[in-house]
Write a protein that holds these residues in place. Structure first.
Motif, PDB file in Angstrom:
ATOM      1  N   VAL A 125     -35.403  -2.881 -38.652  1.00 58.31           N
ATOM      2  CA  VAL A 125     -36.272  -1.742 -38.965  1.00 58.31           C
ATOM      3  C   VAL A 125     -37.712  -2.218 -38.813  1.00 58.31           C
ATOM      4  O   VAL A 125     -38.186  -3.064 -39.569  1.00 58.31           O
TER       5      VAL A 125
ATOM      6  N   GLU B 223     -35.768   8.318 -50.716  1.00 61.90           N
ATOM      7  CA  GLU B 223     -34.678   7.328 -50.735  1.00 61.90           C
ATOM      8  C   GLU B 223     -34.538   6.615 -52.076  1.00 61.90           C
ATOM      9  O   GLU B 223     -35.464   5.953 -52.548  1.00 61.90           O
TER      10      GLU B 223
ATOM     11  N   ALA C 192     -30.455   6.789 -43.308  1.00 64.15           N
ATOM     12  CA  ALA C 192     -30.905   6.241 -42.018  1.00 64.15           C
ATOM     13  C   ALA C 192     -30.420   7.161 -40.914  1.00 64.15           C
ATOM     14  O   ALA C 192     -29.266   7.612 -40.941  1.00 64.15           O
TER      15      ALA C 192
ATOM     16  N   HIS D 298     -32.564  13.543 -42.550  1.00 63.68           N
ATOM     17  CA  HIS D 298     -31.950  12.228 -42.391  1.00 63.68           C
ATOM     18  C   HIS D 298     -30.442  12.309 -42.565  1.00 63.68           C
ATOM     19  O   HIS D 298     -29.944  13.185 -43.283  1.00 63.68           O
TER      20      HIS D 298
ATOM     21  N   ALA E 196     -31.450  -0.189 -44.094  1.00 66.07           N
ATOM     22  CA  ALA E 196     -32.322   0.967 -43.828  1.00 66.07           C
ATOM     23  C   ALA E 196     -33.786   0.562 -43.827  1.00 66.07           C
ATOM     24  O   ALA E 196     -34.645   1.308 -43.369  1.00 66.07           O
TER      25      ALA E 196
ATOM     26  N   ILE F 299     -40.804   4.169 -49.384  1.00 60.84           N
ATOM     27  CA  ILE F 299     -41.221   4.599 -48.038  1.00 60.84           C
ATOM     28  C   ILE F 299     -42.009   5.905 -48.175  1.00 60.84           C
ATOM     29  O   ILE F 299     -42.239   6.355 -49.282  1.00 60.84           O
TER      30      ILE F 299
ATOM     31  N   ALA G 141     -44.882   3.320 -41.909  1.00 67.98           N
ATOM     32  CA  ALA G 141     -43.617   3.974 -41.561  1.00 67.98           C
ATOM     33  C   ALA G 141     -42.815   3.058 -40.659  1.00 67.98           C
ATOM     34  O   ALA G 141     -43.373   2.323 -39.831  1.00 67.98           O
ATOM     35  N   GLY G 142     -41.512   3.098 -40.830  1.00 67.31           N
ATOM     36  CA  GLY G 142     -40.641   2.255 -40.012  1.00 67.31           C
ATOM     37  C   GLY G 142     -39.545   3.081 -39.365  1.00 67.31           C
ATOM     38  O   GLY G 142     -39.303   4.233 -39.736  1.00 67.31           O
ATOM     39  N   ALA G 143     -38.877   2.478 -38.402  1.00 73.91           N
ATOM     40  CA  ALA G 143     -37.744   3.135 -37.744  1.00 73.91           C
ATOM     41  C   ALA G 143     -36.695   2.068 -37.435  1.00 73.91           C
ATOM     42  O   ALA G 143     -37.036   0.929 -37.091  1.00 73.91           O
ATOM     43  N   GLY G 144     -35.452   2.466 -37.567  1.00 74.12           N
ATOM     44  CA  GLY G 144     -34.353   1.546 -37.290  1.00 74.12           C
ATOM     45  C   GLY G 144     -34.196   1.352 -35.796  1.00 74.12           C
ATOM     46  O   GLY G 144     -33.943   2.313 -35.065  1.00 74.12           O
TER      47      GLY G 144
ATOM     48  N   GLU H   6     -41.002   9.142 -33.774  1.00 73.17           N
ATOM     49  CA  GLU H   6     -40.388   9.228 -35.111  1.00 73.17           C
ATOM     50  C   GLU H   6     -41.309   8.624 -36.179  1.00 73.17           C
ATOM     51  O   GLU H   6     -41.514   9.210 -37.248  1.00 73.17           O
TER      52      GLU H   6
ATOM     53  N   LYS I  21     -43.250  10.331 -39.377  1.00 73.99           N
ATOM     54  CA  LYS I  21     -43.133   9.814 -40.751  1.00 73.99           C
ATOM     55  C   LYS I  21     -44.517   9.509 -41.330  1.00 73.99           C
ATOM     56  O   LYS I  21     -44.786   9.797 -42.489  1.00 73.99           O
TER      57      LYS I  21
HETATM   58  C1  LIG Z   1     -38.256   3.023 -42.843  1.00 71.08           C
HETATM   59  C2  LIG Z   1     -38.342   4.330 -42.971  1.00 71.08           C
HETATM   60  O1  LIG Z   1     -37.259   5.168 -42.982  1.00 71.08           O
HETATM   61  C3  LIG Z   1     -35.957   4.704 -43.218  1.00 71.08           C
HETATM   62  C4  LIG Z   1     -35.311   5.755 -44.012  1.00 71.08           C
HETATM   63  C5  LIG Z   1     -34.795   6.874 -43.404  1.00 71.08           C
HETATM   64  C6  LIG Z   1     -34.595   6.889 -42.018  1.00 71.08           C
HETATM   65  C7  LIG Z   1     -34.827   5.785 -41.260  1.00 71.08           C
HETATM   66  C8  LIG Z   1     -34.590   5.816 -39.805  1.00 71.08           C
HETATM   67  O2  LIG Z   1     -34.057   6.820 -39.313  1.00 71.08           O
HETATM   68  O3  LIG Z   1     -34.975   4.877 -39.113  1.00 71.08           O
HETATM   69  C9  LIG Z   1     -35.267   4.496 -41.876  1.00 71.08           C
HETATM   70  O4  LIG Z   1     -34.153   3.687 -42.020  1.00 71.08           O
HETATM   71  C10 LIG Z   1     -39.632   5.010 -43.151  1.00 71.08           C
HETATM   72  O5  LIG Z   1     -39.652   6.220 -43.364  1.00 71.08           O
HETATM   73  O6  LIG Z   1     -40.671   4.336 -43.107  1.00 71.08           O
END
Ligand SMILES: C=C(O[C@H]1C=CC=C(C(=O)O)[C@@H]1O)C(=O)O
Length: 425
Positions: free
Chosen positions: A186, A232, A248, A311, A336, A379, A393-396, A409, A413
């Motif tokens: 992530v 979350e 996630a 989500h 996540a 988050i 903000a992060g993304a997987g 994405e 966020k």
């Molecule tokens: C790391 C974040 O989201 C996490 C939580 C929900 C969905 C996520 C996703 O789809 O990547 C992430 O795992 C963020 O919102 O900064």
């Protein structure tokens, strides 16, 4: 020095806008925290006791709690439920690039001197102090406050920090995944802006209005204030059960019922997002089983909707004998927020992200001495230090991640909180 625990159980409801106005005048540290269904609300001010350690790790806090019991003058086990340990941990104790975080740069875990808590439909005023405090008088002071009014804030010079560099890191991570060095990472990035005058308690109120289905959190100490409207939950400990979940997999929400439903259905069937989600379900399940807990969860994810996103979400329940801090240590960070395998992902996060995460992605919440508690994952969160706002903000990232859509994405966020920091009269 022995500390006493004093408590007043209120028979009436309290206006949160009044509590916030009172909190606004407190030097700090200050915590305002409520969970999405508002069944638990905590408003805390000043430190009665803080772990005497440079490194606020889960293990250090656990040890500290053993000594806390001997420092508190408790009249019976029923008082264990009254003593709340609150605050936030750091995301990664190994990544100490924390220049932005000011007074929060070690994380902040403490037993508040003054706590207004709302549990099971009841407000309580709890004071932990060596001196006897006149609780009725303190309560009157709070009740006599006027309601906190919406104040204008102005956000300017908002920009995302080096998005192209981040997209290049996504590509690099995808290659590592394709070479089977790691399964998921992530990756987070930041945006920054400048604020004129502002009041953190006011921004908390904005977040509450704009993000009804979220935790609402303010943690403020000296020159730094962290704010979050996270959907979350990391974990809740209640009635001998461990309640956690996987969040996630993401799509947008534009508040048009038909279109949002269509997007939700597409998300529920999208192999990339389902794969990303499954790694989180598996990671959490394995972690809990390693602690000898019995774990249960539905086979298919459902949708968890926020103000502007949807989500994939799988609720996960576990039971057995447990130690809350051991569970926190084992769960955090779930895939996540970290990745899979955990340690490889953390090393890559540290290498690729431009700054340390500080408390972004970290557990923020509370634990009582009676072992109940709830922790959110920080988050949808921003840090205010003096006039600078930093959003994270992060993304997987998985094998079939596309840098452009991950950029989009994370941009969505990042933007989800913006409105709260830009309030017109
Ligand atoms: C790391 C974040 O989201 C996490 C939580 C929900 C969905 C996520 C996703 O789809 O990547 C992430 O795992 C963020 O919102 O900064």
């Amino acid at each position: 020095m022995e500390l006493k625990v004093q408590k007043l159980v209120l028979t009436e409801d309290l206006a949160v806008t009044k509590i916030l106005n009172w909190l606004r005048q407190q030097d700090g540290p200050v915590l305002a925290w409520e969970n999405p269904d508002q069944s638990t609300r905590l408003f805390a001010s000043q430190i009665a006791l803080q772990p005497m350690t440079e490194q606020i790790t889960f293990a250090a806090v656990s040890q500290w709690l053993d000594t806390v019991r001997s420092q508190l003058q408790l009249t019976g086990a029923s008082q264990w439920q009254d003593v709340h340990v609150v605050g936030g941990f750091l995301f990664d104790m190994q990544d100490l690039r924390l220049q932005n975080w000011g007074a929060l740069s070690s994380g902040l875990i403490f037993i508040p001197k003054i706590l207004l808590s709302y549990h099971a439909n009841k407000w309580q005023l709890i004071v932990v102090s060596a001196q006897t405090v006149d609780l009725e008088n303190l309560l009157t002071q709070i009740k006599q406050q006027s309601a906190l009014k919406t104040a204008a804030t102005e956000l300017f010079a908002y920009h995302e920090v080096m998005p192209r560099k981040w997209a290049a890191s996504v590509e690099k991570i995808v290659q590592q995944i394709q070479q089977q060095k790691v399964n998921k990472v992530v990756l987070a990035r930041t945006a920054e802006g400048q604020l004129g005058s502002y009041c953190p308690e006011n921004i908390w109120l904005q977040l509450q209005k704009q993000h009804p289905n979220a935790y609402h959190i303010l943690l403020r100490a000296k020159n730094a204030a962290l704010l979050s409207a996270t959907p979350e939950r990391l974990v809740k400990f209640a009635n001998g059960q461990v309640l956690t979940g996987a969040v996630a997999g993401t799509t947008t929400k534009i508040n048009d019922a038909k279109i949002d439903h269509k997007r939700a259905q597409a998300l529920l069937q999208d192999p990339k997002n389902l794969g990303e989600h499954q790694l989180v379900v598996q990671g959490i399940t394995t972690a809990l089983q390693q602690l000898n807990l019995q774990v249960q969860h539905p086979k298919q994810p459902q949708i968890l909707a926020t103000a502007n996103l949807q989500h994939l979400f799988t609720p996960i329940q576990a039971h057995g004998r447990f130690d809350p801090l051991q569970i926190l240590a084992k769960l955090h960070p779930t895939p996540a927020l970290g990745g899979d395998p955990k340690q490889t992902a953390l090393t890559l996060i540290c290498q690729e992200e431009l700054q340390g995460r500080g408390l972004f992605g970290a557990p923020i919440g509370y634990l009582t001495l009676a072992q109940t508690g709830e922790w959110a994952v920080n988050i949808r969160s921003g840090l205010l230090k003096e006039q600078t706002l930093t959003l994270w903000a992060g993304a997987g990232i998985v094998a079939d991640s596309d840098p452009t859509s991950e950029l989009q994405e994370t941009s969505n966020k990042l933007k989800s909180l913006l409105l709260a920091f830009n309030v017109k009269d």
